[in-house]
Write an enzyme that holds these catalytic residues in place. Structure first.
Site, PDB file in Angstrom:
ATOM      1  N   CYS A   1      29.384  45.508  33.618  1.00  0.00           N
ATOM      2  CA  CYS A   1      30.671  46.125  33.243  1.00  0.00           C
ATOM      3  C   CYS A   1      30.455  47.218  32.217  1.00  0.00           C
ATOM      4  O   CYS A   1      31.170  48.207  32.200  1.00  0.00           O
ATOM      5  CB  CYS A   1      31.627  45.060  32.723  1.00  0.00           C
ATOM      6  SG  CYS A   1      30.920  44.075  31.403  1.00  0.00           S
TER       7      CYS A   1
ATOM      8  N   GLU B   1      38.825  40.506  30.644  1.00  0.00           N
ATOM      9  CA  GLU B   1      37.662  41.394  30.487  1.00  0.00           C
ATOM     10  C   GLU B   1      37.481  42.105  31.819  1.00  0.00           C
ATOM     11  O   GLU B   1      37.079  41.490  32.811  1.00  0.00           O
ATOM     12  CB  GLU B   1      36.414  40.568  30.130  1.00  0.00           C
ATOM     13  CG  GLU B   1      36.499  39.858  28.793  1.00  0.00           C
ATOM     14  CD  GLU B   1      36.408  40.808  27.594  1.00  0.00           C
ATOM     15  OE1 GLU B   1      35.983  41.953  27.760  1.00  0.00           O
ATOM     16  OE2 GLU B   1      36.785  40.375  26.484  1.00  0.00           O
TER      17      GLU B   1
HETATM   18  P1  NAD Z   1      37.033  40.571  41.236  1.00  0.00           P
HETATM   19  O1  NAD Z   1      38.211  40.994  40.434  1.00  0.00           O
HETATM   20  O2  NAD Z   1      37.000  40.944  42.659  1.00  0.00           O
HETATM   21  O3  NAD Z   1      36.845  38.986  41.194  1.00  0.00           O
HETATM   22  C1  NAD Z   1      36.693  38.291  39.977  1.00  0.00           C
HETATM   23  C2  NAD Z   1      37.086  36.850  40.184  1.00  0.00           C
HETATM   24  O4  NAD Z   1      38.484  36.773  40.433  1.00  0.00           O
HETATM   25  C3  NAD Z   1      36.414  36.158  41.359  1.00  0.00           C
HETATM   26  O5  NAD Z   1      36.060  34.857  40.966  1.00  0.00           O
HETATM   27  C4  NAD Z   1      37.508  36.109  42.408  1.00  0.00           C
HETATM   28  O6  NAD Z   1      37.389  35.052  43.328  1.00  0.00           O
HETATM   29  C5  NAD Z   1      38.725  35.903  41.538  1.00  0.00           C
HETATM   30  N1  NAD Z   1      40.004  36.291  42.144  1.00  0.00           N
HETATM   31  C6  NAD Z   1      40.245  37.124  43.176  1.00  0.00           C
HETATM   32  N2  NAD Z   1      41.573  37.227  43.407  1.00  0.00           N
HETATM   33  C7  NAD Z   1      42.180  36.439  42.494  1.00  0.00           C
HETATM   34  C8  NAD Z   1      43.546  36.136  42.197  1.00  0.00           C
HETATM   35  N3  NAD Z   1      44.543  36.675  42.897  1.00  0.00           N
HETATM   36  N4  NAD Z   1      43.796  35.306  41.186  1.00  0.00           N
HETATM   37  C9  NAD Z   1      42.799  34.766  40.436  1.00  0.00           C
HETATM   38  N5  NAD Z   1      41.492  35.013  40.667  1.00  0.00           N
HETATM   39  C10 NAD Z   1      41.187  35.842  41.693  1.00  0.00           C
HETATM   40  O7  NAD Z   1      35.771  41.134  40.433  1.00  0.00           O
HETATM   41  P2  NAD Z   1      34.254  41.109  40.906  1.00  0.00           P
HETATM   42  O8  NAD Z   1      34.125  42.119  42.011  1.00  0.00           O
HETATM   43  O9  NAD Z   1      33.790  39.717  41.105  1.00  0.00           O
HETATM   44  O10 NAD Z   1      33.493  41.656  39.598  1.00  0.00           O
HETATM   45  C11 NAD Z   1      33.243  42.985  39.352  1.00  0.00           C
HETATM   46  C12 NAD Z   1      34.241  43.546  38.361  1.00  0.00           C
HETATM   47  O11 NAD Z   1      34.213  42.763  37.168  1.00  0.00           O
HETATM   48  C13 NAD Z   1      33.927  44.967  37.910  1.00  0.00           C
HETATM   49  O12 NAD Z   1      35.115  45.709  37.849  1.00  0.00           O
HETATM   50  C14 NAD Z   1      33.350  44.777  36.519  1.00  0.00           C
HETATM   51  O13 NAD Z   1      33.486  45.900  35.677  1.00  0.00           O
HETATM   52  C15 NAD Z   1      34.145  43.606  36.037  1.00  0.00           C
HETATM   53  N6  NAD Z   1      33.453  42.920  34.937  1.00  0.00           N
HETATM   54  C16 NAD Z   1      33.957  43.030  33.676  1.00  0.00           C
HETATM   55  C17 NAD Z   1      33.291  42.428  32.612  1.00  0.00           C
HETATM   56  C18 NAD Z   1      33.803  42.557  31.194  1.00  0.00           C
HETATM   57  O14 NAD Z   1      33.336  41.828  30.328  1.00  0.00           O
HETATM   58  N7  NAD Z   1      34.733  43.459  30.913  1.00  0.00           N
HETATM   59  C19 NAD Z   1      32.133  41.692  32.858  1.00  0.00           C
HETATM   60  C20 NAD Z   1      31.654  41.598  34.145  1.00  0.00           C
HETATM   61  C21 NAD Z   1      32.332  42.220  35.187  1.00  0.00           C
END
Ligand code: NAD
Length: 518
Positions: free
Chosen positions: A285, A251
């Protein structure tokens, strides 16, 4: 570390074991409010062993036994509303209402929903086959929990976007390790305590606090990974999961358009554009990220947006009714919003409200709620995910131009269309390349846990909610039980010319002759 040693994640001070810690900030004030362990791959691997050991017992409880604990947790959330809402507020900087409406109340609903609906969604399905050779055999499709699920969450909804996925995984009979965002780990810890109080057996649900490498390590040790976050990280997760052929559900980000057609109820369209672009500080999101308005109603729509914006306070929320838009949660997200505003201004956009960083010199991470007009697709604010309190409004000649621009995006998460003509509105909605489209509404489709929600294009892969939102945590196992049969089937060895010819005639009869070719 061996799993026989006291489990690191359950110790009072797990950081003492790995040494590494993450400071958790209240982003509204900048104050450090807690420290959590930054777990490494060795600890994550040990947690996986604990989770795998606990899963069979959890699965053996059946839907009823598991449902009882999930329903107790629903009650726990009711009893502990203030604790949960205040915890969410403290680590996100969001307002009381944002935490109540979109985190706490979602969790409340979800614990009950999955407890009650998992048995139906995952009930054995009797399959009937037209294949004559299978007459007398019982065909069954069953859903068997995969085992250990890894859930990786983002920082914008520490309850909704982590527990929202963990709950159906648990209801299906899996053990879960949740890795919350390093920015907002506290809500997960509070709910973990709640689940323990409700009788969740140790090891079934674990919280692995940590940064990106902890998430990467989790991908390596689970049977399925449910990831919510940015598109860039989603790609990394998928690439890593490919090494172990671990299934993923993603997502990801969005750039959701809202289209205002000339016959729209402009009061409703304007209030929705303002509310759903500013709700949670625009850090949703499925926020409204860009608006397209048909030329004849553009000026009136913008005036109504401005009237709505007058009611928007951008203050630290201290309780109900004290602020509409809180701080931004993640420091560097303020830079993204500022970059998009500056880029738009440099290319000719006008700032009608806001336009600057906020609360300068007072600590915390703030950007003023901002409305931009005279924008177009040369500007980052119309093409890249902003994820902040920014509402860019673009005038379009007609509906066709609005549809073309709405689809001019690598993303396809959600969208909204406003028109008094429901048939036209729906026809437009069906042409938008997005996983979910609302007509005369926005975002609230997310409340329907019965309705699948997932992104098209670069916004994701797979869905949450609905039958697919729980079946993805299961192995689909097909069963064939032969009840009525011969001792020796005719198609078996030895092959005989007469039988082969008879079978050939029979296959033709069954598969062709009776049906006319279109
Ligand atoms: P992010 O991608 O920076 O981080 C998300 C998670 O991934 C965190 O827990 C982080 O520690 C982890 N992570 C980082 N590097 C990783 C790796 N290499 N392997 C595995 N995990 C790793 O996202 P964010 O800044 O926390 O959240 C914001 C983003 O999330 C926005 O783009 C938003 O649109 C999206 N979002 C999408 C939805 C949806 O349902 N589509 C819902 C909420 C947020």
């Amino acid at each position: 570390m061996s799993v026989q040693e006291p489990a690191v994640h359950e110790s009072d001070d797990p950081a003492a074991v790995t040494g590494a810690e993450i400071a958790v900030q209240n982003p509204a004030t900048g104050e450090i409010i807690a420290h959590v362990p930054d777990l490494d791959a060795a600890v994550i691997t040990a947690m996986a062993t604990v989770g795998r050991a606990a899963q069979p017992g959890w699965n053996a409880l059946g839907f009823e036994g598991r449902g009882r604990i999930l329903l107790r947790m629903q009650k726990w959330l009711t009893d502990n509303a203030e604790l949960v809402i205040r915890t969410v507020m403290s680590e996100t900087g969001k307002t009381y209402e944002d935490a109540q409406l979109a985190d706490w109340s979602y969790g409340l609903n979800a614990f009950g929903f999955w407890a009650r609906n998992a048995p139906d969604y995952l009930a054995d399905e009797r399959v009937r086959s037209a294949q004559v050779m299978l007459k007398g055999k019982r065909l069954v499709l069953r859903y068997k929990p995969l085992g250990l699920i890894g859930v990786i969450g983002p920082w914008n909804y520490p309850l909704t976007n982590s527990f929202g996925d963990a709950i159906p995984a648990l209801a299906a009979g899996n053990a879960v390790i949740l890795k919350p965002s390093e920015v907002t780990p506290l809500t997960s810890q509070v709910l973990l305590e709640g689940l323990r109080e409700c009788g969740m057996p140790e090891g079934v649900f674990q919280v692995a606090t940590g940064r990106g490498p902890a998430g990467a390590a989790l991908v390596d040790v689970v049977d399925m990974i449910m990831f919510t976050g940015s598109t860039e990280t989603g790609k990394r997760v998928m690439a890593r999961a490919a090494q172990t052929l671990t299934p993923v559900s993603l997502e990801l980000g969005g750039k959701d358009p809202l289209i205002v057609m000339a016959d729209a109820d402009l009061d409703r369209a304007a209030s929705h554009a303002v509310f759903y672009s500013m709700f949670n500080g625009g850090q949703t999101c499925i926020s409204v990220e860009r608006v397209y308005v048909e030329e004849p109603v553009y000026d009136e729509f913008v005036a109504k947006v401005m009237a709505n914006m007058k009611a928007v306070r951008n203050e630290i929320s201290t309780g109900p009714g004290t602020s509409e838009v809180g701080s931004m949660t993640f420091a560097s997200q303020v830079d993204v919003v500022e970059r998009h505003v500056q880029d738009a201004k440099a290319k000719g956009a006008q700032v009608l409200v806001g336009g600057e960083r906020g609360h300068e010199g007072q600590g915390g991470h703030w950007h003023q709620p901002t409305v931009l007009v005279d924008v177009d697709h040369t500007m980052q604010c119309m093409t890249e995910e902003t994820f902040g309190p920014l509402l860019p409004i673009m005038k379009v000649a007609d509906t066709e131009e609005a549809i073309r621009l709405a689809n001019d995006s690598p993303y396809g998460l959600a969208a909204s269309v406003f028109s008094r003509d429901l048939a036209r509105g729906e026809a437009v909605a069906r042409r938008i390349e997005a996983g979910a489209v609302c007509v005369n509404d926005a975002l609230v489709n997310y409340l329907a846990l019965e309705l699948p929600m997932g992104g098209a294009k670069a916004s994701g892969m797979g869905t949450r909610h609905g039958a697919g939102g729980i079946r993805k945590y299961c192995q689909q196992q097909s069963l064939l039980i032969s009840r009525v049969h011969m001792k020796h089937e005719v198609h078996m060895f030895p092959y005989r010319r007469s039988v082969t010819k008879a079978l050939g005639r029979a296959f033709k009869l069954m598969n062709g002759r009776r049906r006319p070719v279109p």
